[in-house]
Design a protein around this motif. Structure first.
Motif, PDB file in Angstrom:
ATOM      1  N   THR A 187      -5.560  -6.950  15.092  1.00 30.29           N
ATOM      2  CA  THR A 187      -6.995  -6.696  15.252  1.00 30.29           C
ATOM      3  C   THR A 187      -7.370  -5.314  14.724  1.00 30.29           C
ATOM      4  O   THR A 187      -6.566  -4.375  14.756  1.00 30.29           O
ATOM      5  CB  THR A 187      -7.425  -6.797  16.723  1.00 30.29           C
ATOM      6  OG1 THR A 187      -6.745  -5.795  17.489  1.00 30.29           O
ATOM      7  CG2 THR A 187      -7.132  -8.173  17.285  1.00 30.29           C
ATOM      8  N   ARG A 204     -12.445  -7.355  14.054  1.00 26.64           N
ATOM      9  CA  ARG A 204     -11.764  -8.356  13.237  1.00 26.64           C
ATOM     10  C   ARG A 204     -10.482  -8.874  13.883  1.00 26.64           C
ATOM     11  O   ARG A 204      -9.695  -8.089  14.430  1.00 26.64           O
ATOM     12  CB  ARG A 204     -11.430  -7.778  11.859  1.00 26.64           C
ATOM     13  CG  ARG A 204     -12.641  -7.485  10.992  1.00 26.64           C
ATOM     14  CD  ARG A 204     -12.232  -7.019   9.612  1.00 26.64           C
ATOM     15  NE  ARG A 204     -13.377  -6.887   8.724  1.00 26.64           N
ATOM     16  CZ  ARG A 204     -13.297  -6.601   7.442  1.00 26.64           C
ATOM     17  NH1 ARG A 204     -12.104  -6.394   6.890  1.00 26.64           N
ATOM     18  NH2 ARG A 204     -14.398  -6.505   6.702  1.00 26.64           N
ATOM     19  N   TYR A 208      -7.222 -10.833  12.542  1.00 32.82           N
ATOM     20  CA  TYR A 208      -6.490 -11.295  11.372  1.00 32.82           C
ATOM     21  C   TYR A 208      -5.543 -12.431  11.760  1.00 32.82           C
ATOM     22  O   TYR A 208      -4.892 -12.385  12.814  1.00 32.82           O
ATOM     23  CB  TYR A 208      -5.705 -10.150  10.746  1.00 32.82           C
ATOM     24  CG  TYR A 208      -6.574  -9.198   9.954  1.00 32.82           C
ATOM     25  CD1 TYR A 208      -6.738  -9.345   8.585  1.00 32.82           C
ATOM     26  CD2 TYR A 208      -7.248  -8.152  10.585  1.00 32.82           C
ATOM     27  CE1 TYR A 208      -7.544  -8.488   7.856  1.00 32.82           C
ATOM     28  CE2 TYR A 208      -8.059  -7.283   9.868  1.00 32.82           C
ATOM     29  CZ  TYR A 208      -8.206  -7.455   8.503  1.00 32.82           C
ATOM     30  OH  TYR A 208      -9.011  -6.603   7.793  1.00 32.82           O
ATOM     31  N   TYR A 264      -9.366 -13.264   7.948  1.00 34.33           N
ATOM     32  CA  TYR A 264      -9.824 -12.757   9.249  1.00 34.33           C
ATOM     33  C   TYR A 264     -11.151 -13.395   9.621  1.00 34.33           C
ATOM     34  O   TYR A 264     -11.884 -13.922   8.783  1.00 34.33           O
ATOM     35  CB  TYR A 264      -9.975 -11.234   9.207  1.00 34.33           C
ATOM     36  CG  TYR A 264     -11.002 -10.724   8.218  1.00 34.33           C
ATOM     37  CD1 TYR A 264     -12.369 -10.684   8.529  1.00 34.33           C
ATOM     38  CD2 TYR A 264     -10.619 -10.280   6.944  1.00 34.33           C
ATOM     39  CE1 TYR A 264     -13.305 -10.216   7.618  1.00 34.33           C
ATOM     40  CE2 TYR A 264     -11.548  -9.821   6.029  1.00 34.33           C
ATOM     41  CZ  TYR A 264     -12.888  -9.789   6.374  1.00 34.33           C
ATOM     42  OH  TYR A 264     -13.823  -9.337   5.467  1.00 34.33           O
TER      43      TYR A 264
END
Length: 258
Positions: free
Chosen positions: A66, A109, A111, A121
């Motif tokens: 993240t 985000r 991923y 993502y």
């Protein structure tokens, strides 16, 4: 003799342990440096450059999968687009003034791969934008004798948006240093606010005479027509129109990770 042998053996063993310790520490340092190389990512958006807008982003690693990203955009002062000033409803608009604006966005985000800042993502986001246009205009009025005359005025138009949603994207890393970030699909909702002011430069003109006509014209505009509110004083006309809409996002940027 036995005592001396034991001493020598102990000394050699300690040297061996120290070698292992040094090797371990060196490996940890190298590994940490490798992790830190992708903890930060500073990016420049490419799509807005053609429109004189500078988009900068800073992405920070949070965990193995993240990150958080902060975006700032600034639209350099420019002439009002011809599609606006050449409208039949805005004849007489002068171009000496400018259009400018800012945008701020935050994103978190997730991923899908084994490492943050690499691969596909998904990221929820929230965004604020503010654009302002200022220009001079000439309005035509009719007096009680039926004669028409021009009324010079100054006008400003502001457009504010608070949007939220989620976006999909992919980010590539070249040699763990150069990043290419492509967010190809972003969708959300937006709370928009359209605000306009027209100030008459002729003291004899009463802007309240225009209020009814402006309300009638704006009420026919799709989406915002039912939300338009027009207020007027002797020298100023104010228009407010809040409305909901969709927010779409896409773009590509290039950056440096460190």
């Amino acid at each position: 003799v036995t005592f001396s042998h034991d001493v020598v053996l102990t000394i050699n063993t300690n040297k061996h342990h120290m070698k292992i310790l040094k090797t371990t520490v060196l490996a940890l340092i190298i590994g940490s440096a490798g992790l830190q190389a992708q903890d930060h990512n500073v990016k420049l958006g490419l799509g807005g450059l053609a429109f004189k807008k500078i988009n900068l982003s800073y992405e920070r690693g949070i965990s193995k999968s993240t990150t958080a990203q902060l975006h700032f955009g600034y639209l350099l002062p420019r002439e009002i687009p011809s599609v606006v000033v050449e409208s039949e409803d805005l004849q007489g608009v002068n171009l000496e003034n400018r259009l400018n604006g800012i945008s701020i966005a935050g994103e978190y985000r997730f991923y899908t791969g084994k490492e943050a800042m690499k691969g596909f993502y998904i990221g929820p986001y929230i965004k604020y934008t503010n654009y302002t246009m200022k220009f001079g205009a000439t309005y035509t009025d009719t007096d009680f004798t039926g004669m028409t005359f021009d009324v010079p005025a100054q006008a400003s138009l502001g457009f504010n948006t608070v949007a939220f949603g989620a976006q999909l994207g992919v980010q590539w890393m070249i040699n763990d240093r150069i990043s290419i970030d492509w967010h190809f699909l972003g969708f959300g909702g937006a709370r928009n606010s359209l605000n306009g002011d027209v100030i008459s430069l002729v003291p004899e003109t009463d802007m309240r005479d225009f209020q009814e006509d402006v309300e009638s014209d704006l009420s026919d505009i799709p989406v915002i027509g039912n939300n338009v509110k027009v207020d007027a004083t002797s020298n100023q006309l104010t228009v407010k129109a809040p409305f909901w809409g969709a927010d779409l996002r896409s773009g590509i940027s290039i950056g440096i990770a460190f």
